[in-house]
Write an enzyme that holds these catalytic residues in place. Sequence first.
Site, PDB file in Angstrom:
ATOM      1  N   HIS A 120      30.187  57.629  90.164  1.00  0.00           N
ATOM      2  CA  HIS A 120      29.351  58.610  90.866  1.00  0.00           C
ATOM      3  C   HIS A 120      30.110  59.903  91.185  1.00  0.00           C
ATOM      4  CE1 HIS A 120      26.745  60.530  93.783  1.00  0.00           C
ATOM      5  NE2 HIS A 120      27.648  60.335  94.742  1.00  0.00           N
TER       6      HIS A 120
ATOM      7  N   ASP B  81      -0.564  81.218  85.433  1.00  0.00           N
ATOM      8  CA  ASP B  81       0.862  81.334  85.111  1.00  0.00           C
ATOM      9  C   ASP B  81       1.485  79.993  84.760  1.00  0.00           C
ATOM     10  OD1 ASP B  81       0.636  80.277  87.609  1.00  0.00           O
ATOM     11  OD2 ASP B  81       2.219  81.471  88.514  1.00  0.00           O
TER      12      ASP B  81
ATOM     13  N   ASP C 290      25.943  66.132  94.590  1.00  0.00           N
ATOM     14  CA  ASP C 290      25.921  64.727  95.012  1.00  0.00           C
ATOM     15  C   ASP C 290      24.482  64.226  95.103  1.00  0.00           C
ATOM     16  OD1 ASP C 290      26.662  62.237  96.279  1.00  0.00           O
ATOM     17  OD2 ASP C 290      26.197  63.167  98.204  1.00  0.00           O
TER      18      ASP C 290
ATOM     19  N   GLU D   3      34.253  58.462 103.947  1.00  0.00           N
ATOM     20  CA  GLU D   3      33.127  57.694 104.479  1.00  0.00           C
ATOM     21  C   GLU D   3      33.142  56.239 104.000  1.00  0.00           C
ATOM     22  OE1 GLU D   3      28.247  58.059 104.850  1.00  0.00           O
ATOM     23  OE2 GLU D   3      29.358  59.372 103.489  1.00  0.00           O
ATOM     24  N   ASP D   4      33.522  56.005 102.751  1.00  0.00           N
ATOM     25  CA  ASP D   4      33.340  54.674 102.150  1.00  0.00           C
ATOM     26  C   ASP D   4      34.626  53.883 101.923  1.00  0.00           C
ATOM     27  OD1 ASP D   4      30.635  55.167 102.072  1.00  0.00           O
ATOM     28  OD2 ASP D   4      30.648  55.906 100.012  1.00  0.00           O
TER      29      ASP D   4
ATOM     30  N   HIS E 153      34.599  63.203  97.523  1.00  0.00           N
ATOM     31  CA  HIS E 153      33.650  63.471  98.609  1.00  0.00           C
ATOM     32  C   HIS E 153      33.208  62.222  99.372  1.00  0.00           C
ATOM     33  CE1 HIS E 153      30.580  62.410  95.508  1.00  0.00           C
ATOM     34  NE2 HIS E 153      29.827  62.098  96.532  1.00  0.00           N
TER      35      HIS E 153
END
Length: 721
Positions: free
Chosen positions: A47, A259, A138, A75-76, A71
């Site tokens: 990921h 359009d 993300d 957190e993980d 990133h």
Amino acid sequence: MRQYELIERVRAYEPDADEALLNKAYVYAVRMHGSQTRASGDPYFAHPVEVAGILTEYRLDTASIITALLHDVIEDTSATRQDIENLFGAEVAELVEGVTKLSKLELTADYARQAENLRKFILAISKDVRVLLVKLADRLHNMRTLHFIAKPAKRERIARETLEIYAPLARNIGCHRICSELEELAFEQLNPMARTAIIRRLEVLRGEQGKAVMTVSNDVARLLEADGIATRVFGREKHPFSIWRKLQRKSVGFSQLSDIYAFRVIVDSEADCYRALGLIHRAWPCVPERFKDFISTPKRNNYRSIHTTVIGPKGMRIEMQIRTEAMDRVAEDGVAAHWRYKNKSYGFDAEHMEAEGGRDPLSNLRQLVAVLEHGGDAEDLVEHAKLEMFLDQTFAFTPKGKLVSLPRGAMPLDFAYAVHTDVGDSTIGAKINGELKPLRTPLVNGDVVEIIKGAKPAVPPDWRSLTVTGKARSAIRRHIRQTEKEEFLRLGKAALFQAFERVGKSRTGVSLRPALERLDVPTDDDLYDAIGRGRITPMQVMEVVFPGMDDTARAAAVARRAIDDGKESRIFVRGAGLAPGVTLHFMPCCTPVPGDRIVGIMREGVNEVDIHTIDCRTLAQYEDQGDRWRDLAWTPEAERNTSSRAKLRVTILNTPGVLGEVCTIIGEAGGNIVGLKMTHRQEDVFDVDVDLDVTDNRHITTIIAALRACPSVEGAERPMG
């Protein structure tokens, strides 16, 4: 994506990139995520690698790519911010921490938590736009793999959060490509039936107009090249979600949209844009009021282009977008289009952006910060911040010629607060193009607005209905917050007493102290106030006061209540002009539902008020009776667990089974039909008036859009008087 492939992508546009640091980040991400897996069964580290790959498509700098790789590690995994700083430097650590904070944003019914998360979210991305770009990449990869999540409720929550928060933020900084894909992926989850219907209609249209599109492209190219203008012309098809949004906004059927196909005309210079416009207008007649010049007045997100619509071959309406290659890249990639080499270093080039007519990409987000600084309760914070993110532009001018960018539907008070908060607070009137106009007058492109100021600030409570921008509403809200305490307290008390009645209990003799302790409020009045503002629901109190409540009583406590006429309707409608004990009547000419902008007309001689939607045609007869008007708004209680009676007028083809098809569409969209009346209009077309129960105006708008997408439906709209 393999490690060497990612490095090659970065070095393709940044040859001097720190390859060793990129390799180090890749290996660190793989090691920290270890054996973690995603819902798809893939290794988790795939990921962040894919997120980094998305950012290479936008040519972002090395720090952004490393941030994408890392990133999720704070957190993980067991990694800390200090670990990241020690290994990759303070810049990367700050970016990774910023993205980590954004990952905690969730859309929930808990306005207080949502508001606090939204506050942190906006403040984080307003410091460095790279935080938002990484988060958008993300979210984009998460949406591409959303179908692997097993729980439908979780998929729906993520898709709605994407549509309400992330797609508008991408649009705010001009990242059209990301915004469009996010919208389409969310639309596919939230309303697959409508999306499928639109795709089928597009396939039919493609077969009918495919050759015409190619012919028009060739004709325009030949026309411009004959005059010495080098050009690239191609047709593009509107995305299904964009069509759906237009079907919701406009009272037209699919076949009336002009359009669905547009032609992009790419030329070499700004001067060529205007030369091309002149040639096109001389070759084909232009459609009045369908011309917009976003080159001289760029959009808030730096979008620049000329839009015009002409009547082309065989009477076909053709929308043209004329721009340069540089404008086209900014239109698609927004702020990401300005990363380049400057002074032997690679990064965001603000000077290049300004030279191309752009402005600070974070200026839109800083307006949200201004909204946050006004404070206010959680419900208002969320509402105002979302208003700012969904702006669609109108351009107005001060008498001295200063350009003021406002959202569609903005009124003079929005203009005044956009100029300065003090100007808005002291406004008593406005001149538009030299003429005195009511403060409820919508502004249009090109209006010159002169604000008439009073001697001292005076902000009537009913001004909330005369604004559409978050900035104006939050400033007004700040002034009147204190005066609303008593009204919210009364509404909350009435809601709680009704909850007691619905579960068959008496309020007399029942202590609320357990609820005060559990819900962390100091007094009974504070509890009533919190219920009136929507921070606490009556059901939460019931479950604490009566812990053994059975499922039947629980269901009765949360059952949707019909919004009916009467004195008790004050729990659903609020307004400073409503006298105590007033009886409210929801008028059948426009059938107001929660979410509609509403206004009250005081009946003569009695303490009764008729409630209309703001665009009801019946209001015209009261235009010169200003003393009878009352500016009203829905309470949080009305917007939660209620149902309302609404009317629809559906124009259908006279073919077998079409009425059943219409009823099926309404039923699948959650509408409850309580009445049908068919009127013969022409031999092959019928009008059907439908009475139905809906939850709010978003619900009925969804039903209308679903009907308009049906091939057998010529039109669907709400009668307005």
